[in-house]
Write an enzyme that holds these catalytic residues in place. Structure first.
Site, mmCIF file in Angstrom:
data_model
loop_
_atom_site.group_PDB
_atom_site.id
_atom_site.type_symbol
_atom_site.label_atom_id
_atom_site.label_comp_id
_atom_site.label_asym_id
_atom_site.label_seq_id
_atom_site.Cartn_x
_atom_site.Cartn_y
_atom_site.Cartn_z
ATOM 1 C CG ASP A 70 -0.427 -0.577 2.452
ATOM 2 O OD1 ASP A 70 0.806 -0.740 2.546
ATOM 3 O OD2 ASP A 70 -1.210 -0.871 3.365
ATOM 4 C CD GLU A 129 -4.024 4.042 6.733
ATOM 5 O OE1 GLU A 129 -5.082 3.944 7.391
ATOM 6 O OE2 GLU A 129 -2.962 3.501 7.078
#
Length: 376
Positions: A70, A129
């Site tokens: 990520d 997120e």
């Protein structure tokens, strides 16, 4: 090949440019610039929004092994005191995604120089997120031509020492859901409460009632959490609030518990509507599916790493953490594991300072594991 100092330098470069979900333009450009140095005979790249697919070509491929990293940062003003602190005011890599990307680049570099039989696919994923990049990334046509046979990922763990990895077969991370409740009543003068419907009072009552949802509706042997992180309402000290808003999160260890918790929240909101003569709107802007590790692959990975002495292996308990990697595990078999980074401060903390020696540990673990899976 990249050495420890070079990998640390990459991590520090990335640490300085944290960007929020689907705004990782500098980060994507940095990755592309780094990867452009490799021969096109060895790697192929495809962009996806602000993310990136990278295939490292195998010598005689029959399968594709995938690794997800990520990319995004958080809206947290950094307080580490690093000389390489974030240059983006109010934003920070406070969840270790700078390390995750660096580890991926280290593994890519290794297999560019020492290829194995099988193809390797690296998915640099934006917006973990929020609002969530994994689920839409899985719809990319790139995955039709580079379809993973299995997929892996890791996440830094401040509570574990460097040289330790932790995971477990089956459920590792919880189902998570954002929760937003809007309350709309009737404002008025503070001196005349009988002529208004006070939404600060209604919000306070609802927060208290929400505490009973878990304790009286979820099996005590199961786990679930409701957290209200912010309450906003009102405009001045002498004005009764017409509007109030609750923002929070729900976390459960099963989809069934998530459904039950949501139903109870909605029922309580209807009760608030009746009791406080207002309008209550419940929303779930985004949600993440549980991270459910493949039993066979996870047990094999844990045994291999322990037997080869690549890291200290801990079988951990499931966590209430949320991770959109769960969507990838719904589509492909695979697993995720914790990587010890020995930080005094935890994830999402302004002083998170992971030990950079963990980068080398992870690169060594992943390169050895991929070689083993390729039969080399």
């Amino acid at each position: 090949m990249l050495n420890r100092e070079q990998l640390i330098s990459i991590r520090r470069d990335l640490h300085q440019i944290p960007e929020l979900g689907f705004k990782e333009f500098k980060t994507q450009a940095y990755l592309i610039n780094h990867l452009d140095a490799y021969s096109k005979d060895r790697i192929e790249m495809e962009t996806w929004r602000t993310g990136l697919f990278v295939k490292v070509k195998g010598t005689n491929p029959e399968r594709v092994f995938a690794y997800r990293a990520d990319m995004d940062g958080l809206s947290i003003p950094e307080d580490t005191g690093y000389p390489f602190q974030s240059v983006h005011e109010g934003k920070m890599h406070a969840c270790g995604h700078d390390l995750h990307m660096t580890i991926a680049l280290g593994v890519i570099d290794h297999f560019v120089h020492e290829p194995i039989k099988e193809d390797l696919l690296f998915m640099f994923q934006p917006a973990e997120e929020g609002p969530g990049g994994a689920e839409p990334m899985l719809t990319s046509d790139v995955l039709k031509k580079w379809t993973p046979d299995f997929i892996t990922a890791l996440h830094i763990a401040p509570e574990y020492p460097v040289g330790t990895i932790a995971t477990k077969p089956g459920l590792l991370f919880a189902n998570t859901s954002e929760l937003v409740i809007d309350l709309e009543g009737k404002g008025g003068h503070a001196a005349y409460p009988h002529l208004a419907n006070d939404m600060v009072v209604a919000a306070s009552a609802l927060v208290g009632q929400l505490q009973s949802v878990i304790s009286r509706n979820v099996d005590p042997l199961d786990s679930a959490v409701i957290t209200i992180g912010t309450i906003t309402g009102g405009t001045a000290q002498n004005i009764i609030a017409q509007h109030a808003k609750l923002d929070g999160t729900i976390r459960t260890l099963s989809p069934e518990s998530m459904e039950k918790v949501r139903k109870r929240i909605e029922a309580l909101a209807k009760g608030i509507e009746i009791g406080y003569e207002c309008k209550a709107t419940v929303r779930y802007p985004s949600s993440y599916y549980e991270v459910d590790n493949s039993k066979e692959l996870t047990e094999e990975f844990m045994s291999y790493v322990a037997e080869e002495g690549l890291a200290n292996v801990v079988e951990c308990r499931e966590a209430m953490t949320g991770e959109d990697f769960g969507y990838m595990l719904k589509k492909y078999p695979g697993f995720m594991f914790w990587l010890g980074v020995d930080s005094e401060y935890g994830l999402h903390h302004a002083k998170l300072m992971p030990d950079e020696k963990a980068i080398e540990t992870a690169v060594n673990v992943m390169t050895a594991y991929f070689k083993k899976q390729a039969g080399e």
